[in-house]
Scaffold this motif. Structure first.
Motif, mmCIF file in Angstrom:
data_model
loop_
_atom_site.group_PDB
_atom_site.id
_atom_site.type_symbol
_atom_site.label_atom_id
_atom_site.label_comp_id
_atom_site.label_asym_id
_atom_site.label_seq_id
_atom_site.Cartn_x
_atom_site.Cartn_y
_atom_site.Cartn_z
ATOM 1 N N UNK A 249 -1.577 -2.165 7.168
ATOM 2 C CA UNK A 249 -1.072 -2.998 8.442
ATOM 3 C C UNK A 249 -1.564 -1.368 10.037
ATOM 4 N N UNK A 250 -1.070 -0.293 9.592
ATOM 5 C CA UNK A 250 -1.755 1.367 10.298
ATOM 6 C C UNK A 250 -1.221 2.097 9.650
ATOM 7 N N UNK A 251 -1.845 3.355 10.104
ATOM 8 C CA UNK A 251 -1.915 4.309 9.243
ATOM 9 C C UNK A 251 -0.697 4.648 8.757
ATOM 10 N N UNK A 252 0.758 5.084 8.972
ATOM 11 C CA UNK A 252 1.713 4.881 9.006
ATOM 12 C C UNK A 252 1.673 4.544 8.338
ATOM 13 N N UNK A 253 1.596 3.355 7.434
ATOM 14 C CA UNK A 253 1.707 2.566 6.324
ATOM 15 C C UNK A 253 1.111 2.929 4.902
#
Length: 360
Positions: free
Chosen positions: A307-311
């Motif tokens: 879903x996002x860069x951290x994930x």
């Protein structure tokens, strides 16, 4: 004379207390059970109580100010000081009221996720910049009003207006850098190039936009450091925006293994691991042999979306650890093996006529 002084002081105190009482009644009304359900009530109470009490004190003191006969020669100075306090407190109240009104919208925009998150962050950035610009304009107007309460400033006002053109040119040249940053900030915000919470890679640093003003941008880096850059930097230099259209990111894991690795079984294992992983967005994945390296190993690339860069970063680490452990436990023969050239052939080796292969 004493009676008139006592009466004037009583009127002054009564006027101030009346103003403070009105603000206190409004505060209690906004914190009551019936009105507290109104979305604007909590931010108004949080932001406007202190400037409200200050304005009530200044206005009450101005309205109940004793006459000149009681104050004597200090009457003009006291009245002037109170008028300055009224302007300052009114400016403070207007700015805080505007911030309280927009706080509700900003809080709502912060909670929006999914496909509408990009648009919400764009609107949030624009609202924050607009209210800061409006606050700056209100402060400039208030300061101008305060200055023109001084007779000396009013006397030279006409001369200042006559030379405003020249002064504007001089000020523009002196503040060229600041003005360029301000216009760059407006350009970035309303061209949708940058938004609050956008993920950027700048000068090799990965970070998320924590604060975006008209003059500078604050990036919160992955290790909690803060990188502060002028807004003009993003106009004149290239940078990576990982959340320009969506926050979704595809992560990559590279493995260098021996030729004997069972690629199909590794592909099946990857899908089984991703299927139960909470960070995978259940969309894209693939495992491919992408290269044969000069050192005799093959390169395997695994792709997976999040879903996002951290994930995506955490998912990549988990996939890498899982595949390494799987190969080590199930297929230790596929661990990296480097083949070295042994040099000359054995003495009893001979070549065929076409020199295609040696035989004893």
């Amino acid at each position: 004379m004493i009676v008139s002084t006592v009466t004037a002081l009583a009127v002054l105190i009564g006027s101030v207390l009346l103003g403070l009482l009105v603000v206190e009644i409004l505060r209690r009304a906004l914190t009551s059970r019936l009105v507290s359900r109104w979305p604007l009530a909590p931010p108004i109470v949080r932001r406007c109580v202190k400037p409200g009490f200050t304005l009530a004190f200044a206005a009450g003191a101005t309205a109940g100010l004793p006459p000149r006969e009681v104050l004597g020669r200090s009457a003009p100075d006291v009245r002037h000081a109170l008028s300055l306090l009224v302007i300052a407190s009114l400016t403070w109240l207007i700015i805080q009221a505007a911030y309280a009104t927009t706080d509700v919208a900003l809080d709502h925009l912060t909670k929006i996720e999914g496909d509408r998150n990009v648009r919400a962050r764009r609107v949030r950035t624009q609202v924050m910049l607009l209210r800061r610009t409006s606050a700056a304009v209100v402060v400039i107007i208030a300061m101008s009003s305060m200055l023109f309460t001084f007779p000396a400033v009013r006397a030279v006002g006409a001369g200042l207006l006559a030379s405003a053109g020249i002064a504007g040119i001089v000020a523009g040249i002196a503040a060229q850098s600041t003005l360029s940053n301000v216009f760059a900030g407006l350009q970035l915000a309303f061209s949708d190039a940058l938004r609050i919470d956008d993920v950027l890679v700048v000068e090799g640093q990965w970070g998320r936009i924590e604060e975006l003003t008209l003059t500078y941008v604050v990036l919160r880096l992955w290790d909690e450091r803060r990188l502060v850059l002028p807004v003009s930097y993003f106009v004149h230099n290239s940078f990576e925006n990982w959340t320009r259209h969506t926050s979704r990111v595809i992560g990559t894991v590279l493995l260098h293994v021996d030729w004997s690795v069972p690629v199909e079984e590794l592909r099946t294992e990857l899908y089984g691991f991703l299927r139960d992983h909470p960070l995978w967005d259940q969309k894209d994945w693939v495992l491919q042999v992408t290269d044969v390296l000069p050192n005799g190993l093959v390169q395997i690339r695994a792709l997976m979306s999040a879903h996002d860069s951290a994930s995506a970063f955490d998912l990549r680490c988990d996939v890498r650890e899982h595949l390494i452990a799987y190969i080590r436990e199930k297929y230790p023969s596929a661990l990296p093996r480097f083949r070295a050239d042994t040099g000359a052939l054995p003495q009893n080796a001979a070549w065929t006529d076409d020199q295609s292969a040696p035989h004893a």
